[in-house]
Design a protein around this motif. Structure first.
Motif, PDB file in Angstrom:
ATOM      1  N   ASN A 105      66.460  19.551  96.955  1.00  0.00           N
ATOM      2  CA  ASN A 105      67.390  19.281  98.052  1.00  0.00           C
ATOM      3  C   ASN A 105      67.054  17.897  98.605  1.00  0.00           C
ATOM      4  N   ALA A 153      67.978  16.255 101.154  1.00  0.00           N
ATOM      5  CA  ALA A 153      67.860  16.128 102.610  1.00  0.00           C
ATOM      6  C   ALA A 153      66.516  16.622 103.112  1.00  0.00           C
ATOM      7  N   GLN A 159      74.021  21.164  99.686  1.00  0.00           N
ATOM      8  CA  GLN A 159      72.585  21.281  99.490  1.00  0.00           C
ATOM      9  C   GLN A 159      72.078  20.489  98.287  1.00  0.00           C
ATOM     10  N   GLY A 197      73.388  16.668  98.837  1.00  0.00           N
ATOM     11  CA  GLY A 197      73.182  16.054 100.149  1.00  0.00           C
ATOM     12  C   GLY A 197      74.453  15.458 100.699  1.00  0.00           C
ATOM     13  N   ASP A 235      71.638  14.395 108.776  1.00  0.00           N
ATOM     14  CA  ASP A 235      71.597  15.707 108.146  1.00  0.00           C
ATOM     15  C   ASP A 235      72.969  16.079 107.588  1.00  0.00           C
ATOM     16  N   GLY A 285      75.003  10.908 104.081  1.00  0.00           N
ATOM     17  CA  GLY A 285      73.819  11.716 103.834  1.00  0.00           C
ATOM     18  C   GLY A 285      72.757  10.942 103.072  1.00  0.00           C
ATOM     19  N   GLY A 301      63.555  13.215 103.693  1.00  0.00           N
ATOM     20  CA  GLY A 301      64.869  13.090 103.057  1.00  0.00           C
ATOM     21  C   GLY A 301      65.029  11.709 102.467  1.00  0.00           C
ATOM     22  N   TYR A 321      66.934   9.163 102.630  1.00  0.00           N
ATOM     23  CA  TYR A 321      67.944   8.438 103.393  1.00  0.00           C
ATOM     24  C   TYR A 321      67.753   6.928 103.289  1.00  0.00           C
TER      25      TYR A 321
END
Length: 521
Positions: free
Chosen positions: A72, A74, A136, A139, A356, A365, A404, A406
């Motif tokens: 996942n 995230a 999920q 993301g 998120d 995301g 995550g 990001y």
């Protein structure tokens, strides 16, 4: 009917008293487990363990023992496991597809229209499941997943069924009769960035043509494809017509493109892999269709509304975290408009929050994986090292998002047209702003790339809009807020690929025309 198993359990004692009264429900539908309430890390993250393949209408064990973890993006946590399929697994799928081909290719157009309609109906029934899975595993922000990711998959099945109703498989000419036959067994290799879009357009076209298939989805996002397998099962797709083998690209993807009993390979992904597929397929003169990368320009005309143009440019890199092959990542701006455009960019960026994917207010995301995050970071650093001016963003993760994959929404200006960040596909939320002096120069810069997948034009004057749109050498040009047409061809020029998908052009890819001369009337 798919089996339905409901398991009730209580959360651990560490939860607050409020949660002690809330049972969590896990529904087992077919082979994919979905959490229907707020996620419990220990429960839901372990629910996506399916190490089977879908071959000849059944979920079967792999002939090997190796597995691949699905992360996942995230949370950076393992959300499940899939099989790292073997060449023997692929052979079984090919044999099933080969066996099913004679009867399926001789079904009537009307039968296949009804089949596509049933698939679309079953797909709609699983809407909530698709949204959960894609949010999920990719993301993808939940709002974008519902409005775009899920919807595009559905639209391909619906549109292809609509087109098939009037599609002509035969043509009578003065001295010949032309018949379009299903191409045979097709190997489909799909990417991770749009888990339902690419596989749906390929599958819908194959079924419309009467071709049987083996699908290998991306190992980063396999669960949406496995949901599609359940959809096909529920829709009554005949055994062997659709087969799914999970695994790595280096093993299963490579084996598909070099398999002597596969008649056609349709691939969406990177240029490097596309080259390898062509090399493999050449050994047996196997037909290939390739939808590859892009470095699409946005030509902003001198009469454009600056704020609208800036919003258009940000949306192109922020949507799906910039992980879009058609993303407009080069904003070509009149030199006289540059300063006003940059100010508009700065003003609008806060409207595109990174965060998120479960939050409905999130626009952007995480990257799909740590590997992709590192790639994006490397390109951002190359932009800094090149001397381009960093308007926003930069390396590292956004504040408050340490966990995550990001990336920051990053905008560079003072970018030279031959800089690395202006020439290579980054596949992340990075925009390069390049100035031009007149429209001819803008078109020249737009076409100064090895790619030609998409292009964008923003402005008001119909004459200059038309000149710019027609001047860009790319497969799909969007003028202002032009809407997607699912019946129109999708594909690219140059190193963006070979062939076309979507609509009747997509169906044609899975057909071979046959000329018959001297046929009695």
């Amino acid at each position: 009917m798919l089996p339905l198993m409901i398991t009730l359990f209580y959360p651990p004692a560490c939860y607050t008293p409020l949660f002690l009264y809330k049972m969590f429900i896990i529904i087992h539908i077919g082979n994919i487990y979905l959490c229907t309430q707020s996620q419990d890390k220990g429960a839901c993250n372990d629910m996506y363990n399916n190490v089977k393949h879908f071959i000849n209408g059944e979920w079967v064990e792999s002939t090997g023992n190796e597995t691949i973890d699905v992360i996942n993006p995230a949370t950076e946590e393992k959300m499940g496991t899939i099989s790292a399929g073997t060449e023997e697994d692929l052979d079984k799928a090919v044999q099933a597809a080969r066996k099913a081909f004679p009867s399926f290719s001789n079904t009537t157009r009307e039968e296949r229209v009804k089949l596509l309609d049933r698939i679309a109906d079953e797909y709609e029934k699983r809407k909530d499941d698709f949204i959960k899975v894609i949010t999920q595993e990719l993301g993808s922000p939940v709002t974008f997943t519902e409005k775009t990711q899920y919807e595009m998959g559905l639209r391909h099945f619906r549109e292809t069924a609509k087109i098939l109703r009037d599609f002509e498989f035969t043509e009578q000419r003065e001295g010949s009769f032309i018949q379009k036959d299903a191409i045979g067994v097709s190997g489909l290799i799909t990417p991770w960035n749009f888990p339902t879009n690419q596989l749906s357009t390929k599958l819908a076209s194959a079924i419309a043509a009467g071709s049987t298939v083996i699908l290998k989805p991306a190992s980063q996002t396999p669960y949406a494809a496995m949901l599609v397998a359940e959809v096909f099962e529920a829709a009554g797709v005949p055994k062997g017509v659709f087969n799914l083998v999970n695994g790595s690209g280096s093993k299963i993807g490579n084996a598909i493109s070099s398999h002597p009993d596969i008649d056609f390979v349709s691939f969406t992904g990177s240029g490097g892999v596309g080259t390898k597929i062509m090399e493999n397929a050449a050994q047996d003169i196997t037909k290939v269709s390739l939808e590859l990368g892009g470095k699409s320009p946005i030509i902003i005309l001198d009469d454009a509304d600056v704020k609208y143009a800036a919003r258009n440019a940000i949306t192109n890199i922020a949507a799906n975290t910039g992980q879009v092959c058609t993303a407009g990542t080069r904003a070509l701006v009149p030199a006289s408009m540059h300063d006003e455009f940059i100010e508009a960019i700065k003003e609008l960026l806060p409207e595109f929050p990174v965060g998120d994917p479960q939050d409905k207010n999130t626009f952007t995301g995480p990257q799909v994986s740590e590997e992709q995050w590192n790639t994006v970071q490397d390109y951002i650093q190359k932009g800094i090292d090149s001397g381009a001016t960093l308007v926003a963003g930069g390396t590292g993760k956004p504040d408050g998002l340490e966990t995550g994959f990001y990336s920051k929404l990053t905008v560079f200006t003072d970018v030279n047209r031959d800089d690395t960040i202006a020439q290579e596909e980054i596949f992340g939320p990075v925009l390069s702003v390049i100035t031009y002096n007149d429209l001819d120069e803008a078109i020249e810069i737009a076409n100064d790339t090895i790619y030609g997948l998409a292009g964008y034009v923003v402005g008001e004057n119909p004459e200059t809009l038309t000149k710019a749109a027609k001047g860009i050498r790319a497969g799909r040009i969007t003028v202002n807020d032009g809407k997607a047409d699912f019946s129109a061809p999708f594909g690219g020029f140059g190193q963006s690929g070979i062939g076309r998908e979507w609509g009747d052009y997509g169906i044609e890819e899975f057909l071979e025309p046959k000329t018959i001369l001297g046929l009695p009337n």
